[in-house]
Design a protein around this motif. Structure first.
Motif, short mmCIF file in Angstrom:
data_model
loop_
_atom_site.label_atom_id
_atom_site.label_comp_id
_atom_site.label_asym_id
_atom_site.label_seq_id
_atom_site.Cartn_x
_atom_site.Cartn_y
_atom_site.Cartn_z
N PHE A 1 -41.83 -27.07 64.37
CA PHE A 1 -40.66 -27.46 63.57
C PHE A 1 -39.81 -26.26 63.17
O PHE A 1 -38.59 -26.36 63.05
CB PHE A 1 -41.12 -28.20 62.30
N LEU A 2 -40.47 -25.14 62.94
CA LEU A 2 -39.73 -23.97 62.44
C LEU A 2 -39.16 -23.11 63.55
O LEU A 2 -38.20 -22.37 63.34
CB LEU A 2 -40.65 -23.12 61.57
N ILE B 1 -32.88 -13.77 66.15
CA ILE B 1 -32.06 -13.21 67.23
C ILE B 1 -30.61 -12.99 66.79
O ILE B 1 -30.03 -11.95 67.06
CB ILE B 1 -32.09 -14.14 68.47
N PHE B 2 -30.04 -13.98 66.10
CA PHE B 2 -28.60 -13.90 65.83
C PHE B 2 -28.26 -13.36 64.44
O PHE B 2 -27.09 -13.17 64.13
CB PHE B 2 -27.96 -15.28 66.02
N PRO C 1 -37.21 -23.26 66.32
CA PRO C 1 -35.80 -23.08 66.70
C PRO C 1 -35.01 -22.28 65.67
O PRO C 1 -34.34 -21.30 66.01
CB PRO C 1 -35.26 -24.52 66.79
N CYS C 2 -35.10 -22.70 64.42
CA CYS C 2 -34.31 -22.05 63.38
C CYS C 2 -34.76 -20.60 63.17
O CYS C 2 -33.94 -19.70 63.01
CB CYS C 2 -34.45 -22.82 62.07
N LEU C 3 -36.06 -20.41 63.17
CA LEU C 3 -36.58 -19.07 62.90
C LEU C 3 -36.19 -18.11 64.02
O LEU C 3 -35.69 -17.02 63.76
CB LEU C 3 -38.10 -19.14 62.75
N GLY D 1 -33.72 -18.48 66.09
CA GLY D 1 -32.27 -18.33 66.03
C GLY D 1 -31.86 -17.29 65.01
O GLY D 1 -31.04 -16.42 65.27
N LEU D 2 -32.44 -17.39 63.82
CA LEU D 2 -32.08 -16.44 62.77
C LEU D 2 -32.54 -15.03 63.12
O LEU D 2 -31.85 -14.06 62.83
CB LEU D 2 -32.65 -16.88 61.42
#
Lengths: 319, 274
Positions: free
Chosen positions: A32-33, A42-43, A35-37, A39-40
């Motif tokens: 669950f975490l 890397i970006f 994608p967001c983790l 993403g944050l």
């Protein structure tokens, strides 16, 4: 219950601890975490680290960056234009904050006591806030036109104002004395509705009984405002001030579109100066140093805001 | 005196509202002016006849259709992905126990302190490294994640009973199925609030698309309008610019009017990115 379980887990040995937790839900939490983790990381985290490194490096886009210590910061701080930029940003931010807070508060108090068209007015004032700054800046550029603009036409009915410029039409965006203030006015117009909504929420959190006792004590409109309303919305006032300051420091769009930092650098603000350094002069090191100085200013304001926020009572849904 | 009491505030607010809405009227009116009427003094705010050909010119003279489509595509995909990923993470923080939960939460929390402009220079070079400059990936990917949405969903799920989800688990759903079939449909208001937020933010965003797009057919509306304004050398074609601006603000005003309630709730929950 859960706290006891956690305490027990803490007491258990480390090996046991890890095994136990990943047994059931741990792996699902990763799913669950992730994608967001990722993403944050890397970006957001990767660039912020890179920015930090680059602010201590020399890099002209060719070759590899090499370490130069504090040179970029020295370079930036030694440039009088940086201090001009900082001053411009300061004036812009304070100008916007002062105007927006007082106008916002007065409008919110007025809006809070009318019996007709509340939603209509709130929507009307809020509309500029949701529209793209680029699109509305185009119109403001047109309104500010010296020869045929709407503003100068409006002011032609008040000759005192044109006398200030020796009777000549004021070239709002091309005159170093006025350009920054023209952008301040545009900014205030753009985000006044946002301030208004925050103040409305603050006002509606004031219990009616306070007003009732004030009126029983024979307080007039002004007295009520100064002695009851204002002290009661002070937390909101601080909160709004900080938010307005933080947003102000990030101004870029209107400067890029309308003035390009001119005339005579009178509208060069921090983010625009960083952008110029990075993408026009290709001075990546100094640009990163400016970015970090901006980061520290905003960080400081954010920390103040979080402290204040703890005291700021929100009442959602009753606006 | 009594009349003043009753109507005074409404009068003040009406004058303020007229001044606030005036630039929008100027935008619309100027977009319908004929070429020779533009440089008129005093400015003509009630054009007649209406020159709709300015809107037709948008599609002949500039690639307005492309800009519009790019804006729609980028905003829609950003919104959909952003809402889904934030909902998943927020759900995990609210419903699941896992090691280092507080530390992970702190990692999310910290990103709220970083203004996006601080990252923009290295982010551009990261896009270069990925080969994403001047591609949709650069316009969409960095916008898919955000901490504010995670908090919004965590708050939402915290305030929601988990009986239904437990029942779903009993019936043999795995956590992903439970989330997708039971929890997410119940979080519609939170999804609406975040979606409107992200959509408007993405539609209006300018600095990032300006930096990562070079070719005309990748431009979003704000970048296209900015390029159009820069393209005029001696005389600015104001009617064309105003027509482009009008077209660019209509969708966002529509979305706002439809979801105003959710948008304002989102603001009061405390995060606005411009």
């Amino acid at each position: 219950m859960t706290t006891r379980v956690w305490k027990q887990r803490k007491l258990a040995g480390m090996n046991n601890h890890v095994q136990k937790i990943f047994r059931a839900e741990g792996w699902w939490a990763v799913v669950f975490l992730a994608p967001c983790l990722l993403g944050l990381l890397i970006f957001t985290y990767l660039p912020i680290a890179a920015s930090f490194g680059l602010s201590f490096s020399y890099w002209n886009l060719l070759g590899t960056p090499h370490w130069v210590g504090l040179e970029n910061y020295q370079h930036v701080l030694a440039d009088p234009l940086f201090w001009k930029t900082l001053l411009n940003t300061g004036l812009f931010v304070v100008g916007v904050a002062l105007l927006e807070i007082w106008l916002g508060l007065v409008l919110a108090v007025t809006l809070n006591q009318i019996w007709l068209g509340k939603t209509f007015f709130r929507t009307a004032y809020f509309l500029p806030f949701v529209t793209p700054l680029v699109s509305v800046a185009v119109v403001w550029g047109w309104i500010y036109e010296p020869e045929y603009g709407l503003l100068n036409w409006g002011l032609s009915f008040a000759p005192i104002l044109t006398q200030w410029n020796g009777g000549e039409p004021i070239a709002w965006l091309y005159d170093p004395r006025t350009a920054l203030w023209a952008l301040v006015l545009l900014s205030v117009w753009k985000s006044l509705g946002y301030t208004l909504v925050l103040f409305l929420a603050g006002l509606q959190a004031i219990p009616n009984t306070v007003y009732e006792s004030a009126s029983l004590d024979g307080a007039g409109t002004w007295q009520t405002f100064w002695k009851v309303t204002l002290p009661m919305v002070t937390p909101t006032l601080f909160f709004v001030s900080i938010i307005t300051l933080i947003n102000g420091f990030q101004a870029f769009d209107a400067v890029y579109l309308l003035t390009q930092g001119g005339p005579q650098h009178s509208t060069t603000v921090l983010v625009y100066w960083m952008f110029k350094n990075a993408f026009e002069f290709y001075k990546i090191g100094p640009a990163s140093a400016i970015a970090y100085l901006l980061f520290f200013i905003v960080l400081l304001l954010t920390l103040v805001q979080w402290q204040l926020r703890k005291r700021w009572v929100m009442h959602e849904g009753d606006v | 005196m009594k009349i003043l009491r009753k109507w005074g505030p409404i009068l003040i607010l009406t004058v303020g509202a007229i001044l606030t809405l005036l630039p929008f009227w100027v935008m619309l009116a100027t977009s319908l002016l004929g070429r020779e009427q533009v440089f008129q003094y005093p400015p003509d705010l009630f054009p007649w006849p209406l020159h709709f050909e300015n809107y037709a010119r948008l599609f002949d003279q500039i690639a307005m259709g492309t800009y519009f489509w790019n804006s729609v595509l980028v905003s829609a995909l950003t919104t959909a992905g952003h809402v889904l990923f934030c909902a998943m993470a927020g759900y995990a923080f609210s419903r699941m126990q896992f090691p280092y939960k507080n530390a992970v939460f702190f990692i999310f929390l910290m990103t709220l302190m970083v203004p996006p402009q601080v990252n923009i220079v290295p982010l551009y070079f990261l896009m270069k490294l990925f080969g994403w400059v001047d591609r949709y990936e650069a316009l969409i990917m960095p916008g898919l994640f955000g901490a504010f949405g995670v908090f919004l969903f965590r708050q939402w799920f915290n305030g929601f009973p988990k009986e239904l989800e437990e029942a779903a688990r009993m019936d043999g759903c795995n956590p992903l199925q439970t989330f997708w079939r039971v929890a997410l449909p119940l979080a519609t208001p939170a999804m609406a609030a975040l979606a409107i937020f992200v959509f408007i933010g993405s539609w209006n965003s300018f600095m990032w698309p300006l930096i990562v797009t070079h070719s005309d057919n990748l431009r979003t509306l704000p970048v296209g309008i900015s390029a159009l304004k820069e393209s005029f050398r001696d005389v600015t074609d104001w009617t064309l610019l105003m027509a482009a601006s009008t077209v660019s603000i209509l969708p966002v005003i529509g979305v706002f009017l439809l979801g105003q309630r959710y948008f304002i709730q989102g603001i009061l929950m405390g995060g606005v990115k411009e």
